[in-house]
Design a protein around this motif. Sequence first.
Motif, mmCIF file in Angstrom:
data_model
loop_
_atom_site.group_PDB
_atom_site.id
_atom_site.type_symbol
_atom_site.label_atom_id
_atom_site.label_comp_id
_atom_site.label_asym_id
_atom_site.label_seq_id
_atom_site.Cartn_x
_atom_site.Cartn_y
_atom_site.Cartn_z
ATOM 1 N N ALA A 200 0.827 -1.206 0.000
ATOM 2 C CA ALA A 200 0.000 0.000 0.000
ATOM 3 C C ALA A 200 0.862 1.257 0.000
ATOM 4 C CB ALA A 200 -0.936 -0.003 1.205
ATOM 5 N N LEU A 201 1.950 1.227 0.762
ATOM 6 C CA LEU A 201 2.865 2.363 0.798
ATOM 7 C C LEU A 201 3.411 2.647 -0.595
ATOM 8 C CD1 LEU A 201 4.507 4.282 2.828
ATOM 9 C CD2 LEU A 201 6.356 2.624 2.488
ATOM 10 N N GLU A 202 3.844 1.598 -1.278
ATOM 11 C CA GLU A 202 4.429 1.774 -2.605
ATOM 12 C C GLU A 202 3.382 2.205 -3.628
ATOM 13 O OE1 GLU A 202 6.919 -1.563 -3.689
ATOM 14 O OE2 GLU A 202 8.560 -0.535 -2.639
ATOM 15 N N ASP A 203 2.117 1.918 -3.363
ATOM 16 C CA ASP A 203 1.041 2.358 -4.250
ATOM 17 C C ASP A 203 0.619 3.806 -3.977
ATOM 18 O OD1 ASP A 203 0.891 -0.018 -5.631
ATOM 19 O OD2 ASP A 203 -0.769 -0.832 -4.440
ATOM 20 N N GLY A 204 1.212 4.420 -2.952
ATOM 21 C CA GLY A 204 0.882 5.796 -2.620
ATOM 22 C C GLY A 204 -0.380 5.965 -1.802
ATOM 23 N N ALA A 205 -0.838 4.898 -1.139
ATOM 24 C CA ALA A 205 -2.090 4.950 -0.390
ATOM 25 C C ALA A 205 -1.971 5.826 0.850
ATOM 26 C CB ALA A 205 -2.512 3.538 0.016
ATOM 27 N N LYS A 206 -3.128 6.301 1.311
ATOM 28 C CA LYS A 206 -3.205 7.062 2.551
ATOM 29 C C LYS A 206 -3.701 6.206 3.712
ATOM 30 C CE LYS A 206 -4.155 11.414 0.146
ATOM 31 N NZ LYS A 206 -5.125 12.537 -0.019
ATOM 32 N N GLU A 207 -4.388 5.115 3.385
ATOM 33 C CA GLU A 207 -4.936 4.227 4.408
ATOM 34 C C GLU A 207 -4.982 2.819 3.840
ATOM 35 O OE1 GLU A 207 -7.988 5.503 7.636
ATOM 36 O OE2 GLU A 207 -9.160 4.806 5.933
ATOM 37 N N VAL A 208 -4.685 1.829 4.678
ATOM 38 C CA VAL A 208 -4.752 0.443 4.238
ATOM 39 C C VAL A 208 -5.487 -0.372 5.293
ATOM 40 C CG1 VAL A 208 -2.424 -0.050 5.175
ATOM 41 C CG2 VAL A 208 -3.449 -1.592 3.489
ATOM 42 N N LEU A 209 -6.477 -1.132 4.848
ATOM 43 C CA LEU A 209 -7.261 -2.001 5.720
ATOM 44 C C LEU A 209 -6.811 -3.423 5.440
ATOM 45 C CD1 LEU A 209 -10.766 -0.369 5.107
ATOM 46 C CD2 LEU A 209 -8.899 0.406 6.580
ATOM 47 N N ILE A 210 -6.064 -4.004 6.360
ATOM 48 C CA ILE A 210 -5.345 -5.237 6.089
ATOM 49 C C ILE A 210 -6.254 -6.449 5.967
ATOM 50 C CG2 ILE A 210 -3.632 -6.855 7.007
ATOM 51 C CD1 ILE A 210 -2.384 -4.297 5.969
ATOM 52 N N ASP A 211 -7.256 -6.561 6.833
ATOM 53 C CA ASP A 211 -8.026 -7.800 6.920
ATOM 54 C C ASP A 211 -9.516 -7.548 6.713
ATOM 55 O OD1 ASP A 211 -8.257 -6.365 9.245
ATOM 56 O OD2 ASP A 211 -8.185 -8.097 10.567
ATOM 57 N N GLU A 212 -10.257 -8.655 6.619
ATOM 58 C CA GLU A 212 -11.700 -8.576 6.404
ATOM 59 C C GLU A 212 -12.393 -7.833 7.532
ATOM 60 O OE1 GLU A 212 -15.794 -9.628 7.198
ATOM 61 O OE2 GLU A 212 -14.070 -10.358 8.351
ATOM 62 N N LEU A 213 -11.934 -8.037 8.762
ATOM 63 C CA LEU A 213 -12.557 -7.365 9.895
ATOM 64 C C LEU A 213 -12.442 -5.846 9.765
ATOM 65 C CD1 LEU A 213 -13.882 -7.320 12.682
ATOM 66 C CD2 LEU A 213 -11.610 -7.618 13.677
ATOM 67 N N SER A 214 -11.265 -5.360 9.463
ATOM 68 C CA SER A 214 -11.074 -3.922 9.322
ATOM 69 C C SER A 214 -11.923 -3.363 8.183
ATOM 70 C CB SER A 214 -9.599 -3.604 9.074
ATOM 71 O OG SER A 214 -8.812 -3.992 10.180
ATOM 72 N N GLN A 215 -11.996 -4.087 7.098
ATOM 73 C CA GLN A 215 -12.790 -3.637 5.955
ATOM 74 C C GLN A 215 -14.274 -3.578 6.315
ATOM 75 O OE1 GLN A 215 -11.672 -6.441 2.901
ATOM 76 N NE2 GLN A 215 -9.498 -5.933 3.109
ATOM 77 N N ARG A 216 -14.733 -4.618 7.028
ATOM 78 C CA ARG A 216 -16.145 -4.670 7.404
ATOM 79 C C ARG A 216 -16.495 -3.558 8.385
ATOM 80 N NH1 ARG A 216 -18.736 -7.964 11.445
ATOM 81 N NH2 ARG A 216 -16.748 -9.014 11.793
ATOM 82 N N VAL A 217 -15.623 -3.338 9.341
ATOM 83 C CA VAL A 217 -15.889 -2.300 10.334
ATOM 84 C C VAL A 217 -15.854 -0.917 9.691
ATOM 85 C CG1 VAL A 217 -14.947 -1.174 12.388
ATOM 86 C CG2 VAL A 217 -15.120 -3.663 12.304
ATOM 87 N N ARG A 218 -14.887 -0.691 8.800
ATOM 88 C CA ARG A 218 -14.800 0.619 8.133
ATOM 89 C C ARG A 218 -16.088 0.905 7.354
ATOM 90 N NH1 ARG A 218 -15.072 4.856 6.555
ATOM 91 N NH2 ARG A 218 -13.516 6.272 5.688
ATOM 92 N N GLN A 219 -16.599 -0.082 6.677
ATOM 93 C CA GLN A 219 -17.847 0.094 5.936
ATOM 94 C C GLN A 219 -19.015 0.344 6.881
ATOM 95 O OE1 GLN A 219 -18.113 -3.503 3.637
ATOM 96 N NE2 GLN A 219 -16.638 -2.823 2.090
ATOM 97 N N GLY A 220 -18.950 -0.279 8.062
ATOM 98 C CA GLY A 220 -20.042 -0.174 9.014
ATOM 99 C C GLY A 220 -20.102 1.141 9.770
ATOM 100 N N LEU A 221 -19.092 1.982 9.616
ATOM 101 C CA LEU A 221 -19.112 3.265 10.317
ATOM 102 C C LEU A 221 -20.269 4.144 9.835
ATOM 103 C CD1 LEU A 221 -15.317 4.201 10.462
ATOM 104 C CD2 LEU A 221 -16.729 3.241 12.287
#
Length: 237
Positions: free
Chosen positions: A201-222
């Motif tokens: 993600a760093l090399e892609d120039g990202a500002k935020e990276v959600l590593i696992d399914e849990l983080s992705q699910r929680v981020r969407q659930g906000l």
Amino acid sequence: MKLDNAIVLVTGANRGLGLEFARQALAAGASKVYAGARDPASVTLPGVVPVRLDVNDPAQVDAAAAACRDATLVVNNAGIATMGGLLDPASIDALRAMFDTNVSGLLRVSQAFAPVLARNGGGAFLNVLSVASWISTPGLGAYAATKSAAWSVTNGLRIALQGQGTQVLGLHVGFIDTDLTRGIDLPKLAPADVVAKAYAALEDGAKEVLIDELSQRVRQGLAADPGIYLDSVARES
């Protein structure tokens, strides 16, 4: 930001996730890796430069910034976690100790190294956060509070450092199989997988990276109604 020929400082690099960040930086072609630790003698990874660095000690942080004045990437990995409920009598002291390391320590290192990165072309900060930035659990309420604050600090730093061209990447992840999570009987991610995804993600120039399914699910659930943060969230096995 590319890791090839980068000069990397990793805080809390003597074990666990920090050790893996240092190891993979070397493998990716970093020209130098500084391994920060409160006790430099505890750094045993061949090829790194041990640096005495307690993120809670302003003098040590300033000394590290002077010693590592060629750094182009700082991985703010150092952190602590204490189990316990928010209503436990010891929670205030635990919160204070975790806040000192997880929030003030992160900011202290960032303040010291921001001018270093500016002089070296901008570079990047990679801040290790958590899915606990967004949710709480009964045994990690104080820890979650510090990670929420660290997420806010990370977002503020990203804005403050835009002018000097410094990338700020926030890493969100669930439980990782390290000493920090010893005693937590839940599925855990391998440190090698977490670091590999973070560096990609760093090399892609990202500002935020959600590593696992849990983080992705929680981020969407906000943004859900009701918000996912209104109750404890269990990781799916």
